[in-house]
Every structure is written in C-alpha cells, then in structure tokens.
Design a protein around this motif. Structure first.
Motif, PDB file in Angstrom:
ATOM      1  N   ALA A 165       0.856  -1.191   0.000  1.00 21.84           N
ATOM      2  CA  ALA A 165       0.000   0.000   0.000  1.00 21.84           C
ATOM      3  C   ALA A 165       0.890   1.238   0.000  1.00 21.84           C
ATOM      4  O   ALA A 165       2.075   1.182   0.354  1.00 21.84           O
ATOM      5  CB  ALA A 165      -0.918   0.017   1.219  1.00 21.84           C
ATOM      6  N   ILE A 183       1.698   4.695   1.636  1.00 26.47           N
ATOM      7  CA  ILE A 183       1.534   5.336   2.933  1.00 26.47           C
ATOM      8  C   ILE A 183       2.113   6.749   2.880  1.00 26.47           C
ATOM      9  O   ILE A 183       3.233   6.949   2.391  1.00 26.47           O
ATOM     10  CB  ILE A 183       2.241   4.524   4.045  1.00 26.47           C
ATOM     11  CG1 ILE A 183       1.664   3.109   4.115  1.00 26.47           C
ATOM     12  CG2 ILE A 183       2.134   5.233   5.384  1.00 26.47           C
ATOM     13  CD1 ILE A 183       0.176   3.047   4.404  1.00 26.47           C
ATOM     14  N   THR A 184       1.339   7.720   3.368  1.00 29.17           N
ATOM     15  CA  THR A 184       1.801   9.104   3.485  1.00 29.17           C
ATOM     16  C   THR A 184       2.056   9.407   4.961  1.00 29.17           C
ATOM     17  O   THR A 184       1.176   9.216   5.803  1.00 29.17           O
ATOM     18  CB  THR A 184       0.763  10.082   2.919  1.00 29.17           C
ATOM     19  OG1 THR A 184       0.496   9.746   1.551  1.00 29.17           O
ATOM     20  CG2 THR A 184       1.272  11.516   3.000  1.00 29.17           C
ATOM     21  N   ARG A 233       5.673  10.195   0.740  1.00 32.77           N
ATOM     22  CA  ARG A 233       4.897   8.998   0.410  1.00 32.77           C
ATOM     23  C   ARG A 233       5.847   7.836   0.199  1.00 32.77           C
ATOM     24  O   ARG A 233       6.899   7.983  -0.424  1.00 32.77           O
ATOM     25  CB  ARG A 233       4.049   9.225  -0.847  1.00 32.77           C
ATOM     26  CG  ARG A 233       3.084  10.393  -0.745  1.00 32.77           C
ATOM     27  CD  ARG A 233       2.378  10.614  -2.069  1.00 32.77           C
ATOM     28  NE  ARG A 233       1.358   9.615  -2.311  1.00 32.77           N
ATOM     29  CZ  ARG A 233       1.002   9.185  -3.521  1.00 32.77           C
ATOM     30  NH1 ARG A 233       1.631   9.631  -4.584  1.00 32.77           N
ATOM     31  NH2 ARG A 233       0.035   8.302  -3.654  1.00 32.77           N
ATOM     32  N   VAL A 288      -4.736  -0.871   0.933  1.00 31.76           N
ATOM     33  CA  VAL A 288      -5.371   0.188   1.751  1.00 31.76           C
ATOM     34  C   VAL A 288      -4.365   1.326   1.902  1.00 31.76           C
ATOM     35  O   VAL A 288      -3.543   1.358   2.830  1.00 31.76           O
ATOM     36  CB  VAL A 288      -5.810  -0.359   3.124  1.00 31.76           C
ATOM     37  CG1 VAL A 288      -6.493   0.740   3.930  1.00 31.76           C
ATOM     38  CG2 VAL A 288      -6.735  -1.544   2.958  1.00 31.76           C
ATOM     39  N   ASP A 289      -4.401   2.261   0.966  1.00 31.39           N
ATOM     40  CA  ASP A 289      -3.539   3.434   1.034  1.00 31.39           C
ATOM     41  C   ASP A 289      -4.074   4.387   2.108  1.00 31.39           C
ATOM     42  O   ASP A 289      -5.278   4.413   2.397  1.00 31.39           O
ATOM     43  CB  ASP A 289      -3.496   4.161  -0.315  1.00 31.39           C
ATOM     44  CG  ASP A 289      -3.007   3.270  -1.439  1.00 31.39           C
ATOM     45  OD1 ASP A 289      -2.337   2.262  -1.146  1.00 31.39           O
ATOM     46  OD2 ASP A 289      -3.300   3.582  -2.616  1.00 31.39           O
ATOM     47  N   GLY A 290      -3.191   5.180   2.700  1.00 29.97           N
ATOM     48  CA  GLY A 290      -3.680   6.100   3.711  1.00 29.97           C
ATOM     49  C   GLY A 290      -2.575   6.912   4.351  1.00 29.97           C
ATOM     50  O   GLY A 290      -1.380   6.771   4.018  1.00 29.97           O
ATOM     51  N   ASP A 291      -2.973   7.790   5.268  1.00 22.67           N
ATOM     52  CA  ASP A 291      -2.054   8.648   5.998  1.00 22.67           C
ATOM     53  C   ASP A 291      -1.721   8.034   7.351  1.00 22.67           C
ATOM     54  O   ASP A 291      -2.588   7.469   8.025  1.00 22.67           O
ATOM     55  CB  ASP A 291      -2.663  10.037   6.231  1.00 22.67           C
ATOM     56  CG  ASP A 291      -2.946  10.772   4.925  1.00 22.67           C
ATOM     57  OD1 ASP A 291      -2.402  10.350   3.885  1.00 22.67           O
ATOM     58  OD2 ASP A 291      -3.707  11.752   4.949  1.00 22.67           O
ATOM     59  N   GLU A 333      -0.368   9.515  10.774  1.00 24.32           N
ATOM     60  CA  GLU A 333      -0.042  10.731  11.501  1.00 24.32           C
ATOM     61  C   GLU A 333       0.724  10.400  12.780  1.00 24.32           C
ATOM     62  O   GLU A 333       0.330   9.526  13.547  1.00 24.32           O
ATOM     63  CB  GLU A 333      -1.326  11.493  11.869  1.00 24.32           C
ATOM     64  CG  GLU A 333      -2.046  12.087  10.677  1.00 24.32           C
ATOM     65  CD  GLU A 333      -3.231  12.943  11.095  1.00 24.32           C
ATOM     66  OE1 GLU A 333      -3.631  12.845  12.269  1.00 24.32           O
ATOM     67  OE2 GLU A 333      -3.741  13.680  10.239  1.00 24.32           O
TER      68      GLU A 333
END
Length: 312
Positions: free
Chosen positions: A235, A237-238, A274, A303-306, A308
């Motif tokens: 995936a 990831i950011t 990223r 499931v790409d996503g951030d 934090e």
C-alpha cells in the motif's frame, strides 16, 4: 515469494509487436558479432505472411543469399523484428569481425561475392549465428530462433499499478538456482514486450523504492507471448508529523520507517513523504527541531492512507 499469474497467447504474433522503434544497441565488449536489445513496444496488429523470396538476377562472380527465420523446427516464420548482420568470415586484429551488411527485413535477399561469411540474426534477446558459404547463383538459409516474449504488469488486488511506480528486471534461469547473475533486461516498463529465447526466467518486480519486491519464476515458450501479472501485497503510505490529529503537517521533518526488529526500510525528509510498503508491521520515527517522535502502524494490502505521528 512467487506471486504471479501467466497466460500464454496462441502466438507471439497473434498481436504482432511493433518493432519499428526497436534498434539493437552497439556491440558490447567481448561480443564479436554485436549485441542485441530485447525490450520492444506494445503489440499492434495481426501477422503478415512472408511471400517466398524470388531469386534476383546476379552478376557473374556474385551470389544471391536468401535469408529467413522461424520460431523453431516446423514452426511458423518470424514476420518482423529481425536484425540481420553479415560479417567477414575471418576476425580482424583484436578479435572483431568486420560488418559487411545489415538488414531489418523479415526475409532479405543480399547479393555478395562468392566466398565464406558469417550470418547473425537477432530477435530481441534471442539470436543465432552460422557460417555460410556462397557459391553458384543462389543460396537459401533458414534460421531457427526458438524465441518467445514476456509482457509484464503489476497489480495490487485487482488494481493495476501505474507504470511510473513499478519496474521489472528479468533474469535467466530460476530464482532458486545457485549463483549470482546479472539481469538480461533491467528497468523494464509495465506493458513492454521483452523477446527472449525459449526457457525459464525469473522476474524481480519493484513497486516503489522501499521493500515491495516480488520474485516470480516464469516459463517462456517459442512463438508465444506470455502475459505475466505480478501481484504485490502493499500500500501507499503518506507520513505526517502533526501537533494534533488532523492538523497541518510540520515541514523539515526527517523520517525513518523501521521494521519491528529495527531494520531501516526507508528514510526521507519532508512534510508528508509517500512510501510504498509491503504488508506488515512498522514503526515510523519523526525528527523535527531536535525532538524525536514515533508511532507503530500496520500496512494492509491495497489500503492506502495517511499515518499521523503527533508531536507530543
């Protein structure tokens, strides 16, 4: 791990590769007959039959050499993408053979003085060489090139990975064979066609520039185009360092992504870099203004996503 699907079409020329833009590179050191490239453009239309070459009128002392190639004994003719080279029969000083003629026709007719020559034909990364003696009025030579082709793309689940984010290296033999080998084709773009001799190969698929790497064995058959789909469990990831949940990402942040065992997977600097990561558990470490913050997270395939990390 081998995660690939392969499908061989009925013929390499069920969709004829568009070989017009293909030019073999110059000869490499130690290769007296010249090198050959292997990566071609995407396929276009159906095959065209090659009419039998008619013997031309030749002057005295000359011989007409009629050349053709096929995918193997009792196989169909090769109708495009061939590069023919005719060399002097004896090597010059330094071991190189003098190139006399070059032709990219599927079935060329070359008129030469009677005598001995060496004929080389290349088709992608497949090639054949044989000595030829010219005497009489006409000599016909047919070359067997048991070659096939690979066309590779990467996916995460059912989603195709954009070409700019993935590349492939192709090696001869199986990944399980011993020895350190160099790739026969590097940084192959998604959807490109690689022509190779019939046999077993393995593909190293690199999605992104971190740890999403898949190795796949594949079998190539003569005269067939094999479509290979490499499935990555990964995936995008950011990473963000924020003062509060959903807050603005802090600039000038140095990042390290580690495995639970402490191995560094990726390092970068920026407000929200990223990174493509393989499925698994990770720890993100953020360094900003002399302070260090961290967070553990899990990557789920597709499931790409951030992610934090809070600066507190």
């Amino acid at each position: 791990m081998t995660l690939a699907q392969a499908n061989s079409s009925s013929s390499l020329f069920s969709a004829t590769p568009s070989f017009g833009a293909f030019t073999p590179p110059p000869a490499r050191g130690g290769d007296g007959f010249g090198g050959a490239g292997g990566v071609l453009g995407p396929p276009s239309q159906a095959p065209v039959a090659i009419p039998p070459a008619a013997a031309p009128m030749v002057p005295a002392g000359q011989v007409a050499l009629l050349l053709s190639a096929r995918f193997g004994t009792q196989a169909s003719p090769i109708t495009g993408g061939l590069t023919w080279r005719i060399y002097a029969a004896k090597a010059e000083q330094g071991g190189k053979y003098r190139l006399l003629r070059e032709d990219k026709s599927p079935a060329p007719t070359v008129v030469l003085p009677a005598g001995n020559y060496i004929v080389h034909v290349g088709f992608g990364l497949a090639n054949a060489v044989k000595p030829v003696t010219l005497r009489g009025a006409t000599v016909r030579e047919e070359f067997d090139l048991p070659a096939g082709a690979l066309r590779i793309e990467g996916r995460v689940g059912d989603a195709r990975i954009p070409a700019a984010q993935i590349s492939f290296d192709v090696f001869s033999g199986s990944q399980f064979e011993p020895g350190d080998r160099r790739p026969i084709a590097e940084h192959v773009a998604s959807g490109a066609v690689v022509v190779v001799p019939e046999g077993t190969y393995y593909i190293v698929s690199n999605y992104g520039d971190a740890n999403s790497v898949v190795r796949s064995d594949i079998r190539v058959q003569a005269g067939k185009l094999t479509d290979v789909i490499v499935n990555h469990r990964a995936a995008i990831i950011t990473l963000k360092l924020v003062n509060e949940k959903g807050g603005e990402a802090l600039a000038n942040t140095a990042w390290s992504v580690l495995t639970p065992g402490g191995d560094v997977i990726k390092e970068s600097i920026g407000a929200f870099p990223r990174v493509v990561l393989a499925e698994g558990e990770y720890r993100a470490i953020a360094r900003n203004d002399g302070n260090v913050f961290e967070r553990e997270f899990t990557v789920v395939p597709g499931v790409d996503g951030d992610i934090e990390v809070q600066a507190r």
